[in-house]
Motif scaffolding. Structure first.
Motif, mmCIF file in Angstrom:
data_model
loop_
_atom_site.group_PDB
_atom_site.id
_atom_site.type_symbol
_atom_site.label_atom_id
_atom_site.label_comp_id
_atom_site.label_asym_id
_atom_site.label_seq_id
_atom_site.Cartn_x
_atom_site.Cartn_y
_atom_site.Cartn_z
ATOM 1 N N LEU A 135 1.005 -1.129 0.441
ATOM 2 C CA LEU A 135 0.064 0.081 0.082
ATOM 3 C C LEU A 135 1.050 1.468 -0.197
ATOM 4 O O LEU A 135 0.229 2.699 -0.184
ATOM 5 C CB LEU A 135 -0.830 0.248 1.244
ATOM 6 C CG LEU A 135 -1.519 -1.421 1.659
ATOM 7 C CD1 LEU A 135 -2.209 -0.922 3.320
ATOM 8 C CD2 LEU A 135 -2.434 -1.718 0.329
ATOM 9 N N CYS A 136 2.252 0.745 0.261
ATOM 10 C CA CYS A 136 3.189 2.326 0.403
ATOM 11 C C CYS A 136 3.980 2.430 -0.428
ATOM 12 O O CYS A 136 4.320 3.224 -1.174
ATOM 13 C CB CYS A 136 3.641 1.725 1.950
ATOM 14 S SG CYS A 136 4.778 3.256 2.911
ATOM 15 N N MET A 137 5.133 1.674 -0.787
ATOM 16 C CA MET A 137 6.521 1.776 -1.103
ATOM 17 C C MET A 137 6.066 0.983 -2.898
ATOM 18 O O MET A 137 7.205 0.956 -3.600
ATOM 19 C CB MET A 137 7.180 1.112 -0.937
ATOM 20 C CG MET A 137 7.650 1.691 0.735
ATOM 21 S SD MET A 137 7.184 3.715 0.840
ATOM 22 C CE MET A 137 8.821 3.601 -0.499
ATOM 23 N N SER A 296 7.031 10.437 -2.818
ATOM 24 C CA SER A 296 6.135 9.334 -1.725
ATOM 25 C C SER A 296 4.625 9.200 -2.257
ATOM 26 O O SER A 296 4.377 8.845 -3.580
ATOM 27 C CB SER A 296 6.448 10.384 -0.290
ATOM 28 O OG SER A 296 6.029 9.622 0.727
ATOM 29 N N GLN A 297 3.544 9.330 -1.275
ATOM 30 C CA GLN A 297 2.049 8.667 -1.445
ATOM 31 C C GLN A 297 1.696 9.169 -2.706
ATOM 32 O O GLN A 297 0.365 8.696 -3.329
ATOM 33 C CB GLN A 297 1.471 8.571 -0.529
ATOM 34 C CG GLN A 297 2.196 7.536 0.625
ATOM 35 C CD GLN A 297 2.487 6.316 -0.144
ATOM 36 O OE1 GLN A 297 2.887 5.981 -1.117
ATOM 37 N NE2 GLN A 297 4.193 5.624 1.318
ATOM 38 N N GLY A 298 2.114 11.044 -2.672
ATOM 39 C CA GLY A 298 1.005 11.099 -5.015
ATOM 40 C C GLY A 298 1.515 11.030 -5.554
ATOM 41 O O GLY A 298 0.974 10.897 -6.173
ATOM 42 N N THR A 333 10.605 6.530 1.842
ATOM 43 C CA THR A 333 10.055 5.416 2.484
ATOM 44 C C THR A 333 9.486 5.821 3.251
ATOM 45 O O THR A 333 9.438 6.013 4.412
ATOM 46 C CB THR A 333 11.004 4.134 3.176
ATOM 47 O OG1 THR A 333 12.259 4.652 3.163
ATOM 48 C CG2 THR A 333 11.326 3.148 2.325
ATOM 49 N N GLY A 334 7.954 4.753 3.662
ATOM 50 C CA GLY A 334 7.099 5.696 4.739
ATOM 51 C C GLY A 334 7.402 5.163 6.337
ATOM 52 O O GLY A 334 8.152 6.020 6.868
ATOM 53 N N GLN A 335 7.746 3.948 6.163
ATOM 54 C CA GLN A 335 7.536 3.223 7.846
ATOM 55 C C GLN A 335 8.941 2.563 7.771
ATOM 56 O O GLN A 335 10.431 2.563 7.025
ATOM 57 C CB GLN A 335 6.422 1.507 7.516
ATOM 58 C CG GLN A 335 5.721 1.401 7.216
ATOM 59 C CD GLN A 335 4.666 0.348 6.921
ATOM 60 O OE1 GLN A 335 4.685 -0.177 7.887
ATOM 61 N NE2 GLN A 335 4.542 0.054 5.383
ATOM 62 N N PRO A 336 9.372 2.368 9.455
ATOM 63 C CA PRO A 336 10.878 2.073 9.593
ATOM 64 C C PRO A 336 11.815 0.740 9.125
ATOM 65 O O PRO A 336 12.489 1.021 9.209
ATOM 66 C CB PRO A 336 10.656 2.168 10.931
ATOM 67 C CG PRO A 336 9.144 1.692 11.366
ATOM 68 C CD PRO A 336 8.654 2.394 9.883
ATOM 69 N N GLY A 595 -4.460 11.446 3.354
ATOM 70 C CA GLY A 595 -3.346 12.044 3.936
ATOM 71 C C GLY A 595 -2.997 11.358 5.260
ATOM 72 O O GLY A 595 -3.875 11.084 5.934
ATOM 73 N N ARG A 596 -1.838 12.152 5.441
ATOM 74 C CA ARG A 596 -1.520 12.327 7.388
ATOM 75 C C ARG A 596 -1.844 13.330 8.522
ATOM 76 O O ARG A 596 -1.359 14.655 7.323
ATOM 77 C CB ARG A 596 -0.165 11.312 7.623
ATOM 78 C CG ARG A 596 -0.108 10.186 7.223
ATOM 79 C CD ARG A 596 1.059 9.676 6.059
ATOM 80 N NE ARG A 596 0.977 8.208 6.449
ATOM 81 C CZ ARG A 596 0.638 7.881 5.347
ATOM 82 N NH1 ARG A 596 0.046 8.404 4.108
ATOM 83 N NH2 ARG A 596 0.371 6.317 5.265
ATOM 84 N N SER A 597 -1.664 13.445 9.752
ATOM 85 C CA SER A 597 -1.928 15.067 9.779
ATOM 86 C C SER A 597 -0.083 14.815 10.596
ATOM 87 O O SER A 597 0.408 13.394 10.562
ATOM 88 C CB SER A 597 -2.592 15.081 11.119
ATOM 89 O OG SER A 597 -2.780 13.830 11.760
ATOM 90 N N TRP A 601 0.568 8.892 13.798
ATOM 91 C CA TRP A 601 0.809 7.633 13.046
ATOM 92 C C TRP A 601 -0.431 6.438 12.734
ATOM 93 O O TRP A 601 -0.966 5.620 13.702
ATOM 94 C CB TRP A 601 1.956 6.929 13.984
ATOM 95 C CG TRP A 601 2.972 5.815 13.304
ATOM 96 C CD1 TRP A 601 2.646 4.148 13.257
ATOM 97 C CD2 TRP A 601 3.529 5.767 12.336
ATOM 98 N NE1 TRP A 601 3.344 3.745 12.393
ATOM 99 C CE2 TRP A 601 3.483 5.020 11.488
ATOM 100 C CE3 TRP A 601 4.264 6.214 11.194
ATOM 101 C CZ2 TRP A 601 4.778 3.777 10.584
ATOM 102 C CZ3 TRP A 601 5.452 6.292 10.245
ATOM 103 C CH2 TRP A 601 5.007 5.043 9.835
ATOM 104 N N HIS A 602 -0.699 6.459 11.645
ATOM 105 C CA HIS A 602 -1.202 5.766 10.771
ATOM 106 C C HIS A 602 -2.776 5.267 12.020
ATOM 107 O O HIS A 602 -3.724 6.280 12.239
ATOM 108 C CB HIS A 602 -0.414 3.969 11.021
ATOM 109 C CG HIS A 602 0.536 4.231 9.659
ATOM 110 N ND1 HIS A 602 1.662 3.895 8.994
ATOM 111 C CD2 HIS A 602 0.811 5.378 8.464
ATOM 112 C CE1 HIS A 602 2.093 3.472 8.858
ATOM 113 N NE2 HIS A 602 2.026 5.274 7.991
ATOM 114 N N THR A 603 -2.651 3.893 12.269
ATOM 115 C CA THR A 603 -3.733 4.056 13.072
ATOM 116 C C THR A 603 -4.610 4.141 14.674
ATOM 117 O O THR A 603 -4.854 3.814 15.185
ATOM 118 C CB THR A 603 -4.658 2.579 12.506
ATOM 119 O OG1 THR A 603 -3.806 1.334 13.652
ATOM 120 C CG2 THR A 603 -4.226 2.304 11.100
HETATM 121 MO MO LIG Z 1 3.418 3.929 4.103
#
Ligand SMILES: [Mo]
Ligand SMILES: Nc1nc2c(c(=O)[nH]1)N[C@H]1C(S)=C(S)[C@@H](COP(=O)(O)OP(=O)(O)OC[C@H]3O[C@@H](n4cnc5c(=O)[nH]c(N)nc54)[C@H](O)[C@@H]3O)O[C@H]1N2
Ligand SMILES: Nc1nc2c(c(=O)[nH]1)N[C@H]1C(S)=C(S)[C@@H](COP(=O)(O)OP(=O)(O)OC[C@H]3O[C@@H](n4cnc5c(=O)[nH]c(N)nc54)[C@H](O)[C@@H]3O)O[C@H]1N2
Ligand code: SF4
Length: 889
Positions: A135-137, A296-298, A333-336, A595-597, A601-603
């Motif tokens: 869903l991310c990369m 990134s995600q756009g 990248t999004g996640q660690p 998107g994000r605030s 972090w995510h959920t």
């Molecule tokens: Mo992500």
């Protein structure tokens, strides 16, 4: 908090984004954990953003999943492991290996990921192992593989300081990768000739420091970059030597880019930006020597995500702006550990160690693992995997470190699929998530601060996450849980691990073998022989690794123009803009971006535990342009009901010109665990990029109408409410308890009654103010000189009440001040501080507005000097700028 002189600071890595900041942590006698940035870590050089700084505040033991559970009953680890092993074995025996699946996450450590992948692909013999990185990369992965022959990101963070031009495409770096954004700001301050361009339909916090913002129409990035390529060709701004020596596919790619035959004006019109801005961008790209494009995600989360990636890479290849100091296309990248997962083979279409499923690769990995059953073809990607669950083809799934009931599109469908699936196992470190609610077996995993292993950040740098606290309950490392299940399934020789270092060495050895076969850049060299103690001490290493690197070492890939394709040439890929299949119509006329605030972090399973991270945006938001707001009769702070073909959501309205007309934006973080209807994945239908399988998440056709409740309320309590049946409610963690935003179909009088009934304290002192004529009700219950439970109900609530109301448990004021504030709804004492704007330094709106007015502040630097706001991670600076503007309006 007293400092403990005995315990040293322990170096580890942040739990959140792919910047991969080094953290130093120090446990305190009282159980708290002190946190500071690691000055010796090359990613952040000592800085941390608001989320990183609050890591110690998210370790509450009340929210943890502490024991293995079957059907919500506590069981022993032995029972849990045997049950998982038996159910998987029985399902495989009856329906074959492809009837089971693992769904993993970029928040697992590399060691966890390696073992999960080895079990599914090597020993169970199915490649049904995919990850939330889909869903991310995954569009970036596919784009890299097409262009470079391997999933390798060429640049490094030092490129930020070396660049003349930095372009952010579909990235709100200021909020999502704040430390990198701070590096850009510092680089610009150091080198005033360095320009920043932001390409995003929305005006985000990242735009405040930009020299140019191209607010292009959603989805049209390929059109933009194709036109850029054509412009560069027309204006002799290409590097023909580089193209000839190091690339292939240029002619076809340029032809494809030129096929649209659009003039600059026509392109600008299609993109909905001004031709002057467009030309400015093209000239900047063409005439800057060192261009760094961070995306990134756009870009990735689109039905044309992979083509978007290649349209960017094409421009870099055709100008030779790649692998050189200050020049590269750079996927953030999004996640660690999204990178680590990609490295070991966590995606269903990769085998292991950046190898795909060719015969010779399968042979190599089969021999290395001694795994004759090894899968020889790709498995199901995330969306297909959940479809297969819905269709009953997959009958047992194990979900680790991800919350797909919230994060996958079409969450009603995902929930129904999991509810129907005969056997669902979920490993998580918290007790309450929408996905755990659907699990037959819940397995408690060690969380950040307890677990130990490695992660790889956006610039290919492997860092250690170290154990800094003891483990809560009976939680175990994910790699241990997977290995125990594997052994119970009979795969003893492959999973006899005693320590994470052992797994790391095995993985590093595999990279060396794979490198021998494929010449891929992913190679870990001497790390294959690292001792346990050297692994414990391991300083960050940036792959490719030959020999152990020094702390600040950095390198780029492809600097010599040799890529990982068979003939060593990079591939330019002909691409054309294709409109998304998700189209708006009369019924669903608006395109919902998401998107994000800044502080969540995510959920929100962890960040929502820290009160200070919940102050910035306490409710799920819908940003909407004033024209749309007028058309749908929405005012600031109304509640909007959003409807799509798959579901509904209720979000708080924020009217502003930051978004384009027709393209509202919503935050992604809320779930059924903390809101009645804030989960926006109920709205999305899965439309995927045909190459990467990544779903589009930023262009959902929706309709909007005003939700008109009869009454609204704010409520604070010390413990979460057991049940709340209002159509709209949102739970926020505040210091000392929780605050609820409530909107209801009941009259204020009836809502008052129903809220009073929810109080757990029927016996303690209470004060009330009721004004039935004005439909206004207030109640406060106190004991031991503290407010315990309080609410205000009325037909309409002024949202400005929230800031002081949510501070009622702060305990800095006398009870009498608190009660009189409450009864008069006029904040007094420290309650009058208003909304906190700087989360790091806890500076509120009132202090800031006063400073601006009294000292006639005109710029953010002065405001920071006066109030300290913005001197932490700096990601609130855009808001400080807005505030200065509002004060002078
Ligand atoms: Mo992500
Ligand atoms: N605070 C915070 N930080 C995070 C995370 C978090 O949850 N919270 N999550 C982490 C993770 S896993 C990820 S993947 C990253 C995501 O980091 P980003 O990708 O920066 O974040 P998003 O907010 O998802 O989306 C970025 C921007 O894409 C824009 N966009 C939408 N459509 C288009 C388009 O068609 N073209 C272009 N050019 N832009 C478009 C949106 O308006 C949005 O501003 O953040 C990481 N960091
Ligand atoms: N509409 C929309 N949807 C999106 C996006 C979007 O932009 N728009 N972005 C997408 C993207 S880019 C991403 S990355 C996903 C993220 O979506 P998710 O991965 O579903 O979100 P998280 O909340 O990070 O879920 C991680 C879970 O793992 C648990 N956890 C944390 N550490 C550990 C651990 O060490 N072990 C175990 N076993 N569990 C652990 C956490 O408590 C949490 O429940 O969302 C995607 N969904
Ligand atoms: S930028 Fe913030 S969230 Fe990302 S790794 Fe650094 S401290 Fe953590």
């Amino acid at each position: 908090m007293s400092q403990n002189p005995i315990t040293p600071w322990i170096k580890t890595t942040c739990a959140y984004c792919g910047v991969g900041c080094g953290v130093e942590a120090k446990p305190q006698r009282n159980g708290a954990l002190l946190i500071r940035g690691d000055k010796s870590h090359p990613a952040n050089l000592g800085k941390l953003c608001s989320k990183g700084q609050a890591l110690g505040e998210t370790l509450s033991d009340t929210h943890r999943l502490k024991f293995p559970m079957i059907e919500n009953q506590r069981v022993s680890w032995d029972k849990a492991i045997s049950t998982v092993a038996e159910q998987f074995q029985q399902t495989i025996a009856k329906h074959g290996p492809d009837s089971v699946a693992f769904y993993l996450s970029g928040q697992l450590l590399t060691e966890d990921y390696y073992v999960a992948n080895k079990l599914m692909k090597g020993f169970i013999g199915s490649a049904n192992v995919d990850t939330n990185s889909r869903l991310c990369m995954s569009s970036s992965v596919a784009g890299h593989k097409r262009a470079f022959g391997s999933d390798s990101m060429p640049g490094c963070y030092q490129d930020i300081e070396a660049a003349d031009l930095i372009i952010l495409v579909g990235s709100n770096l200021a909020w999502c990768h704040p430390i990198l954004f701070q590096r850009i700001k510092a680089a610009k301050a150091q080198n005033p000739d360095c320009k920043l361009v932001v390409i995003d339909p929305r005006k985000t916090a990242s735009c405040y420091d930009a020299d140019l913002h191209l607010a292009l129409a959603n989805g049209k990035d390929v059109l933009l970059f194709n036109r850029l390529l054509a412009y560069l060709a027309d204006n002799q701004l290409l590097d023909h030597d580089y193209i000839e020596q190091h690339t292939q596919g240029f002619e076809a790619t340029l032809q494809s880019a030129q096929q649209d035959k659009l003039t600059l004006e026509q392109t600008a019109k299609q993109l909905q930006i001004s031709p002057v801005q467009l030309k400015q961008f093209f000239e900047l790209f063409g005439h800057s020597d060192k261009v760094l494009t961070l995306y990134s995600q756009g870009v990735n989360q689109s039905t044309q995500g992979t083509d978007k990636v290649n349209s960017i890479i094409n421009c870099h290849l055709a100008t030779g702006k790649i692998g050189q100091p200050g020049s590269s296309p750079f996927s953030i990248t999004g996640q660690p550990n999204a990178m680590g997962g990609r490295e070991v083979g966590g995606l269903a279409n990769m085998l292991a160690s950046h190898l795909d499923f060719s015969d010779r690769n399968c042979e190599l990995v089969r021999d290395f693992w001694r795994a004759p059953q090894i899968a020889t073809r790709p498995g199901l990607k995330a969306i297909d995997m959940f479809d297969a669950i819905a269709e009953g083809k997959i009958k047992a799934i194990w979900i680790m470190a991800t919350n797909p009931a919230v994060s996958l599109p079409d969450s009603h469908k995902i929930k129904a699929a999991l509810a129907k699936c005969p056997f669902v196992v979920v490993s998580d470190c918290v007790a309450d998530t929408d996905t755990l609610a659907l699990a037959d077996v819940k397995l408690p995993a060690q969380g950040w601060s307890e677990k130990s292993g490695t992660v790889t950040n956006s610039e290919r740098r492997i860092s250690r996450q170290r154990r800094v606290t003891t483990t809560q309950g009976e939680a175990k490392p994910d790699w241990w849980i997977i290995s125990e299940v594997a052994k119970k399934m009979g795969f003893i020789h492959g999973f006899n691990y005693r320590h994470e270092a052992q797994i790391f060495r095995e993985y590093a050895t595999l990279t060396n073998k794979a490198h021998g076969l494929s010449q891929n850049a992913l190679v870990l060299g001497d790390l294959a022989d690292i001792s346990d103690s050297d692994y414990y001490r391991l300083a960050p290493q940036q792959w490719p690794v030959n020999r152990l690197q020094s702390q600040m070492f950095h390198q780029r890939l492809f600097a010599d123009g040799r890529f990982n394709t068979d003939n060593r040439r990079a591939r330019l890929i002909p691409v054309r803009y294709i409109a998304s299949a998700q189209t708006c119509d009369q019924q669903f006329p608006l395109k919902l971006n998401s998107g994000r605030s800044r502080d969540q972090w995510h959920t929100m399973t962890r960040t929502a535990l820290a009160a200070r991270l919940c102050q910035h945006q306490p409710e799920p938001q819908l940003q909407i342009h004033p024209e749309d707001a007028a058309a749908y009769r929405l005012d600031q702070h109304d509640i909007a009901e959003i409807t799509s073909v798959t579901g509904k959501a209720l979000l708080r309205v924020n009217v502003g010109k930051e978004v384009k007309p027709g393209e509202p934006f919503s935050t992604i973080h809320w779930s059924n665990s903390n809101s009645s209807a804030g989960k926006i994945s109920t709205l999305g239908k899965a439309f995927i990029d045909p190459i990467s399988g990544q779903p589009e998440m930023k262009a959902t056709p929706v309709s909007i109408r005003r939700y008109s409740p009869q009454s609204q309320a704010l409520l604070v309590c010390r413990q979460p409410l057991a049940r709340l049946e209002s159509p709209y409610w949102v739970k926020q963690t505040i210091k000392g308890g929780f605050c609820y935003f409530i909107a209801s179909e009941l009259s204020p009088g009836l809502l008052n009654k129903s809220l009073k009934a929810l109080s757990p304290y029927q016996q303690i002192t209470q004060v009330m103010a009721e004004s039935p004529q004005q439909q206004c009700y207030r109640l406060a219950q106190s004991s031991q000189q503290q407010v315990q439970f309080a609410y205000i109900v009325s037909e309409q609530l002024d949202p400005s009440h929230h800031a002081w109301f949510a501070a009622l448990f702060n305990d800095q004021d006398e009870l009498s001040t608190l009660l009189s504030s409450l009864l008069s709804t006029e904040p007094k004492g420290t309650l009058a501080e208003g909304r906190i704007i700087c989360a790091c330094k806890q500076v509120g709106e009132k202090t800031l507005s006063c400073a601006i007015k009294q000292q006639e502040v005109k710029d953010t630097a002065t405001l920071t000097t006066l109030t300290e706001a913005g001197s932490g991670c700096g990601s609130c600076i855009a808001e400080l700028e807005e505030l200065i503007k509002t004060v002078y309006e």
